[in-house]
Design an enzyme around this catalytic site. Structure first.
Site, PDB file in Angstrom:
ATOM      1  CB  THR A  93      -0.918   0.024   1.235  1.00  0.00           C
ATOM      2  OG1 THR A  93      -1.798  -1.107   1.171  1.00  0.00           O
ATOM      3  CG2 THR A  93      -1.739   1.298   1.282  1.00  0.00           C
ATOM      4  CE  LYS A 168      -5.437  -1.503   1.906  1.00  0.00           C
ATOM      5  NZ  LYS A 168      -4.143  -2.194   1.899  1.00  0.00           N
ATOM      6  CE  LYS A 236       1.601   2.279   4.493  1.00  0.00           C
ATOM      7  NZ  LYS A 236       1.972   1.143   3.613  1.00  0.00           N
TER       8      LYS A 236
END
Length: 288
Positions: A93, A168, A236
């Site tokens: 990701t 995502k 994150k």
């Protein structure tokens, strides 16, 4: 196929294992070489201490590493060791920006790059039930589908390079709000003196029901927060989504607020707790 899999952590290790079980010859690589050796021993494959060596003869590189800089370093190190016509599938990701950057650099070398972040957590990786969001040229998407099939529940191509990463981001935005909602509902239940099991039975089959409620209500109620995806990693991911939102004009008030809540969980010592630990933050504030 002869493959190289870089990044053999809690997600990458099981994913690479599924490729072995499907009949592929996989060489493992991890920055911590011992982790690669342990993976190779478990699956009867080979591990290399250098990425260049791991890529010898490989038709495709699959990676599942940590952050933008890890992807950039891995891909740029790999390219001189890969032949034109090879395939790179990145399950990390990252920002959409780095995905587009890597796709452009790879295209100059005649190599196809696909950003393909996954959802489903550690359990999904172990059970081969991951959802994959893909960005990249439609031309070789069928190859990506076939290669990732051993660990895939669903796979969708969203558009060109970077589109998978943006999907995502949407996934993580939705999860943040859902987990906070379940955490608050459970916190309210306890504060009201109700039985959490009875409340779950009463509301989980209706409009309030969700994957998070079905899978995390009971563990939250027991103050158990060791179920895979860590708070550090969620922060994150939310940081990436909030950066992208600033660029495209999206308003993410709830995601920004939940990100702050996760910073409080980190301050409580919960950096490695899973994302459902939002409930721990609320319980720390509950009057006895």
């Amino acid at each position: 196929m002869k493959l190289c899999f870089a990044g053999l952590g809690i997600m990458g290790g099981p994913m690479a294992g599924h490729l072995v079980k499907a009949g592929h010859k996989v060489t493992g690589f991890n920055r911590t070489h011992q982790k690669a050796l342990d993976w190779a021993k478990a699956y009867g494959m080979h591990a290399e201490a250098a990425l260049g060596s791991a890529l010898i003869g490989a038709e495709a590189l699959i990676l599942c590493v940590g952050r933008d800089e890890d992807v950039r370093d891995t891909v740029l190190t790999a390219l001189p060791n890969m032949k034109a016509g090879s395939l790179i599938i990145d399950h990390t990701t990252t920002s959409a920006k780095v995905a587009r950057e890597m796709a452009a650099i790879c295209a100059e070398k005649g190599i196809s790059f696909y950003d393909a972040p996954v959802s489903g957590g550690q359990a999904g990786a172990v059970n081969g039930q991951l959802s994959i969001m893909v960005g990249g040229d439609e031309l070789r998407f069928a190859e990506v589908v076939e290669l990732t099939k051993p660990y895939t529940k669903s796979i969708t191509r969203l558009g060109e390079a970077g589109a998978g990463q943006m999907a995502k981001m949407a996934n993580q935005i939705a999860i943040a709000g859902a987990v906070q909602g379940v955490a608050e509902a459970l916190h309210f239940t306890k504060s009201a003196g109700l039985d959490p099991d009875l409340v779950f039975n009463a509301i989980s089959a209706g409009a309030a029901g969700s994957w998070q409620m079905s899978n995390r209500w009971a563990t939250m109620a027991k103050d158990e927060y060791d179920f895979g995806f860590a708070v550090d990693w969620m922060r994150k991911d939310l940081g990436i989504a909030l950066d992208e939102a600033r660029a495209n004009g999206a308003h993410l008030a709830v995601a920004a607020l939940v990100d702050q809540f996760y910073s409080e969980v980190q301050a409580m010592g919960g950096a490695r707790w899973d994302t459902s630990s939002l409930h721990a933050r609320l319980e720390a504030r509950r009057k006895p």
